[in-house]
Write a protein that holds these residues in place. Structure first.
Motif, mmCIF file in Angstrom:
data_model
loop_
_atom_site.group_PDB
_atom_site.id
_atom_site.type_symbol
_atom_site.label_atom_id
_atom_site.label_comp_id
_atom_site.label_asym_id
_atom_site.label_seq_id
_atom_site.Cartn_x
_atom_site.Cartn_y
_atom_site.Cartn_z
ATOM 1 N N LEU A 17 1.651 5.955 -6.275
ATOM 2 C CA LEU A 17 2.732 5.590 -5.356
ATOM 3 C C LEU A 17 2.812 4.080 -5.164
ATOM 4 O O LEU A 17 3.913 3.504 -5.113
ATOM 5 C CB LEU A 17 2.519 6.279 -4.007
ATOM 6 C CG LEU A 17 2.765 7.789 -3.957
ATOM 7 C CD1 LEU A 17 2.340 8.355 -2.608
ATOM 8 C CD2 LEU A 17 4.220 8.104 -4.230
ATOM 9 N N LEU A 18 1.651 3.444 -5.048
ATOM 10 C CA LEU A 18 1.611 1.989 -4.876
ATOM 11 C C LEU A 18 2.280 1.291 -6.048
ATOM 12 O O LEU A 18 3.160 0.425 -5.875
ATOM 13 C CB LEU A 18 0.155 1.526 -4.739
ATOM 14 C CG LEU A 18 -0.098 0.020 -4.859
ATOM 15 C CD1 LEU A 18 0.567 -0.729 -3.717
ATOM 16 C CD2 LEU A 18 -1.596 -0.271 -4.884
ATOM 17 N N ILE A 88 2.281 -4.783 -1.451
ATOM 18 C CA ILE A 88 0.954 -4.173 -1.272
ATOM 19 C C ILE A 88 0.752 -3.777 0.183
ATOM 20 O O ILE A 88 0.276 -2.670 0.491
ATOM 21 C CB ILE A 88 -0.155 -5.145 -1.729
ATOM 22 C CG1 ILE A 88 -0.068 -5.376 -3.243
ATOM 23 C CG2 ILE A 88 -1.540 -4.600 -1.371
ATOM 24 C CD1 ILE A 88 -0.956 -6.506 -3.726
ATOM 25 N N LEU A 89 1.113 -4.677 1.092
ATOM 26 C CA LEU A 89 0.952 -4.389 2.517
ATOM 27 C C LEU A 89 1.852 -3.235 2.964
ATOM 28 O O LEU A 89 1.441 -2.407 3.779
ATOM 29 C CB LEU A 89 1.267 -5.646 3.336
ATOM 30 C CG LEU A 89 0.246 -6.780 3.266
ATOM 31 C CD1 LEU A 89 0.758 -8.006 4.012
ATOM 32 C CD2 LEU A 89 -1.099 -6.345 3.838
ATOM 33 N N ASN A 92 0.235 -0.006 1.775
ATOM 34 C CA ASN A 92 -0.941 0.304 2.598
ATOM 35 C C ASN A 92 -0.528 0.751 4.007
ATOM 36 O O ASN A 92 -1.130 1.669 4.585
ATOM 37 C CB ASN A 92 -1.847 -0.922 2.687
ATOM 38 C CG ASN A 92 -3.123 -0.648 3.454
ATOM 39 O OD1 ASN A 92 -4.025 0.051 2.987
ATOM 40 N ND2 ASN A 92 -3.204 -1.197 4.664
ATOM 41 N N TYR A 93 0.503 0.113 4.538
ATOM 42 C CA TYR A 93 1.015 0.483 5.860
ATOM 43 C C TYR A 93 1.525 1.923 5.862
ATOM 44 O O TYR A 93 1.276 2.693 6.801
ATOM 45 C CB TYR A 93 2.136 -0.481 6.256
ATOM 46 C CG TYR A 93 2.759 -0.187 7.599
ATOM 47 C CD1 TYR A 93 2.120 -0.553 8.778
ATOM 48 C CD2 TYR A 93 3.982 0.464 7.687
ATOM 49 C CE1 TYR A 93 2.690 -0.277 10.012
ATOM 50 C CE2 TYR A 93 4.561 0.742 8.908
ATOM 51 C CZ TYR A 93 3.909 0.362 10.072
ATOM 52 O OH TYR A 93 4.474 0.647 11.286
ATOM 53 N N VAL A 94 2.230 2.287 4.793
ATOM 54 C CA VAL A 94 2.734 3.664 4.663
ATOM 55 C C VAL A 94 1.571 4.654 4.619
ATOM 56 O O VAL A 94 1.599 5.709 5.276
ATOM 57 C CB VAL A 94 3.613 3.795 3.402
ATOM 58 C CG1 VAL A 94 3.882 5.267 3.070
ATOM 59 C CG2 VAL A 94 4.937 3.064 3.599
ATOM 60 N N PHE A 95 0.524 4.329 3.836
ATOM 61 C CA PHE A 95 -0.633 5.227 3.736
ATOM 62 C C PHE A 95 -1.320 5.394 5.096
ATOM 63 O O PHE A 95 -1.689 6.509 5.490
ATOM 64 C CB PHE A 95 -1.641 4.692 2.717
ATOM 65 C CG PHE A 95 -1.081 4.552 1.318
ATOM 66 C CD1 PHE A 95 -0.036 5.352 0.891
ATOM 67 C CD2 PHE A 95 -1.596 3.608 0.437
ATOM 68 C CE1 PHE A 95 0.488 5.233 -0.393
ATOM 69 C CE2 PHE A 95 -1.088 3.479 -0.839
ATOM 70 C CZ PHE A 95 -0.046 4.281 -1.256
ATOM 71 N N LEU A 96 -1.462 4.286 5.827
ATOM 72 C CA LEU A 96 -2.129 4.327 7.126
ATOM 73 C C LEU A 96 -1.343 5.157 8.141
ATOM 74 O O LEU A 96 -1.891 6.049 8.800
ATOM 75 C CB LEU A 96 -2.326 2.908 7.662
ATOM 76 C CG LEU A 96 -3.457 2.074 7.067
ATOM 77 C CD1 LEU A 96 -3.378 0.644 7.592
ATOM 78 C CD2 LEU A 96 -4.809 2.676 7.424
ATOM 79 N N ILE A 97 -0.063 4.852 8.260
ATOM 80 C CA ILE A 97 0.716 5.520 9.303
ATOM 81 C C ILE A 97 0.925 7.000 8.972
ATOM 82 O O ILE A 97 1.016 7.841 9.882
ATOM 83 C CB ILE A 97 2.066 4.792 9.530
ATOM 84 C CG1 ILE A 97 2.596 5.112 10.933
ATOM 85 C CG2 ILE A 97 3.103 5.163 8.479
ATOM 86 C CD1 ILE A 97 3.612 4.133 11.445
ATOM 87 N N MET A 166 1.081 -7.278 8.112
ATOM 88 C CA MET A 166 -0.381 -7.393 8.233
ATOM 89 C C MET A 166 -0.832 -7.072 9.662
ATOM 90 O O MET A 166 -1.799 -6.326 9.874
ATOM 91 C CB MET A 166 -0.829 -8.808 7.842
ATOM 92 C CG MET A 166 -2.320 -9.077 8.038
ATOM 93 S SD MET A 166 -3.359 -8.131 6.914
ATOM 94 C CE MET A 166 -3.196 -9.121 5.432
ATOM 95 N N LEU A 167 -0.133 -7.608 10.655
ATOM 96 C CA LEU A 167 -0.477 -7.333 12.058
ATOM 97 C C LEU A 167 -0.311 -5.848 12.383
ATOM 98 O O LEU A 167 -1.157 -5.251 13.051
ATOM 99 C CB LEU A 167 0.400 -8.183 12.987
ATOM 100 C CG LEU A 167 0.114 -9.688 13.004
ATOM 101 C CD1 LEU A 167 1.133 -10.413 13.863
ATOM 102 C CD2 LEU A 167 -1.298 -9.961 13.529
ATOM 103 N N PHE A 168 0.782 -5.262 11.911
ATOM 104 C CA PHE A 168 0.992 -3.834 12.129
ATOM 105 C C PHE A 168 -0.124 -3.010 11.493
ATOM 106 O O PHE A 168 -0.598 -2.026 12.076
ATOM 107 C CB PHE A 168 2.349 -3.406 11.556
ATOM 108 C CG PHE A 168 3.500 -3.626 12.498
ATOM 109 C CD1 PHE A 168 3.494 -4.671 13.408
ATOM 110 C CD2 PHE A 168 4.602 -2.788 12.486
ATOM 111 C CE1 PHE A 168 4.542 -4.885 14.275
ATOM 112 C CE2 PHE A 168 5.667 -2.976 13.351
ATOM 113 C CZ PHE A 168 5.633 -4.034 14.250
ATOM 114 N N SER A 169 -0.545 -3.407 10.304
ATOM 115 C CA SER A 169 -1.618 -2.682 9.612
ATOM 116 C C SER A 169 -2.932 -2.785 10.370
ATOM 117 O O SER A 169 -3.680 -1.802 10.487
ATOM 118 C CB SER A 169 -1.791 -3.227 8.193
ATOM 119 O OG SER A 169 -0.625 -3.033 7.421
ATOM 120 N N LEU A 170 -3.224 -3.966 10.906
ATOM 121 C CA LEU A 170 -4.454 -4.141 11.677
ATOM 122 C C LEU A 170 -4.420 -3.311 12.968
ATOM 123 O O LEU A 170 -5.442 -2.745 13.385
ATOM 124 C CB LEU A 170 -4.664 -5.626 12.003
ATOM 125 C CG LEU A 170 -4.983 -6.531 10.798
ATOM 126 C CD1 LEU A 170 -5.029 -7.992 11.224
ATOM 127 C CD2 LEU A 170 -6.307 -6.123 10.157
#
Length: 443
Positions: A17-18, A88-89, A92-97, A166-170
């Motif tokens: 997916l990435l 990339i971010l 990763n954000y999609v995977f996290l949320i 980046m802030l949202f991901s953190l």
């Protein structure tokens, strides 16, 4: 063993997916089989690295994932670092949320906390499947929204978005850490965290939506600028043609008066005055002389105007032009192609020593194609990115789009456009179908 295989499959799905997201948005450095092999290789490397990465602190794992992915994408894909960072971010954000939303909703519905849910094979597998389905939906929506956008906007917007994502991901990393702790207190926190995650998803979606609007704004601005330049260039050429025609009519109208004046000077035995008078008329006629007359008024106007400009700037320009039959290409597109080619050539040679300034060109018909070939030397190191020459002009937002404008107009008529820069000679080749079905032309 089964858990290991399932874990590898899920890690592989995230890597696919990435790189699906990146491949749909950024050009690859390789072509054909090399492209396919390079993408498959980085997917495998990324999958193995993520799967076998020690189970350190979540933020550390995120940083390690980000760095290895950035290195791999920089090798395979050709674009700025801050653009690669953005995609990339976002992935990763999609995977996290997705993990947070599916995990907390599932935890709330079946009334067990997330660690316990992941402990059992059935619930863990079901959770992973739902999370990956949500990944596919969100990544697909992002690709559908950004797929047709050209990523050519000022770096400050990219960097701003990088910082925001980046802030949202953190923040999401922090939520993942506190979720199990809060769930031990009460299962209702799973519901609250799910609602908060949906809020984050909506906010981030709106931010990305408006970010996309910035692309559209800049694209429209560039299109309007290019169109205005085309119209201005065409008007200049037609004005030059009309001016030359008017001057010629004036000379012809005054021919009898001029002959009478010359005759009078000769009778007065004023040889020098007569010669000066004749030279002045000759020079005036030379200025009105049509240097190129190929049968196509637009090509004639463009070439005659640019030849006059070259003479003013002491540029030796030589053009061999065949008779050109009727073309279905519009005057604006023909101007965009030929005038931009010559403008690039003039800009390249005008900074060189006078004795080195030259432009040579040919326009001829061959096998139902109109071929345009223009060559000129250049002194600086050329940087060509996304069909644009990096301009020396200060207004970088609008300048440097000559090659992109040529390519856009050529492709509109299913033609060929090629650039070569060997041996310090810049060579442009354009081939356009002489007869084009008007219904096939994109308006």
């Amino acid at each position: 063993m089964n858990n290991t295989i399932i874990g590898l499959i899920f890690s592989l799905s995230e890597s696919i997916l990435l790189y699906w997201l990146i491949s749909c948005s950024i050009p690859c450095r390789f072509y054909g089989k090399k492209k396919l092999c390079s993408i498959l290789l980085v997917i495998i490397i990324n999958t193995l690295f993520v799967f076998y990465l020690p189970n350190f602190y979540n933020t550390f794992r995120f940083i390690m994932f980000f760095l290895i992915t950035l290195i791999l994408t920089s090798i395979v894909y050709a674009d700025k670092i801050y653009i690669l960072v953005f995609f990339i971010l976002v992935a990763n954000y999609v995977f996290l949320i997705s993990d947070i939303l599916v995990g907390n909703f599932s935890s709330y519905i079946i009334n067990i906390d997330i660690p316990e849910m992941l402990y059992f094979a059935n619930t863990s597998f079901g959770f992973s499947i739902l999370a990956k389905l949500l990944n596919i939906i969100l990544i697909g929506m992002f690709i559908n929204y950004f797929g047709d956008n050209k990523l050519d906007i000022p770096p400050r917007y990219w960097i701003t978005m990088d910082v925001i994502i980046m802030l949202f991901s953190l923040i999401l990393q922090f939520i993942m850490i506190v979720s199990p702790v809060l769930q031990k207190e009460s299962n209702k926190y799973s519901f609250y965290i799910s609602i908060i995650s949906i809020g984050f998803l909506i906010i981030s979606g709106l931010i990305i939506f408006f970010f996309g609007k910035i692309f559209l704004y800049y694209e429209k601005e560039k299109e309007n600028y290019i169109l205005n330049i085309r119209n201005l260039s065409l008007n200049q050429q037609l004005a030059y043609h009309e001016s030359a025609t008017t001057d010629l009519k004036k000379i012809r109208h005054d021919i009898n008066k001029n002959l009478i004046n010359i005759s009078y000077l000769l009778k007065q035995n004023n040889i020098d005055g007569s010669v000066s008078y004749i030279e002045e008329i000759t020079n005036a006629l030379e200025r009105t002389k049509t240097i190129v007359n190929c049968g196509n008024e637009i090509i004639d106007a463009i070439l005659n105007y640019k030849i006059a400009v070259c003479r003013q700037q002491k540029i030796d320009i030589q053009f061999d032009v065949d008779h050109v039959p009727h073309l279905s290409i519009t005057p604006i597109d023909l101007t965009a192609i030929l005038a931009n080619i010559l403008d690039n050539s003039i800009e390249a040679v005008e900074i060189m020593a006078t004795e080195k300034r030259y432009i040579s060109g040919k326009i001829f018909c061959y096998k139902n194609y109109l071929s345009i070939i223009v060559k000129n030397p250049y002194s600086n190191n050329l940087i060509i990115e996304n069909n644009k020459i990096k301009t020396r002009k200060t207004n970088t937002m609008y300048h440097g789009y000559g090659l992109a404008s040529i390519k856009l107009s050529v492709e509109k008529y299913s033609g060929l456009f090629k650039v070569d820069t060997e041996n310090k000679i810049f060579k442009v080749v354009v081939m356009l179908p002489i007869k084009t079905d008007p219904s096939s032309i994109v308006k």
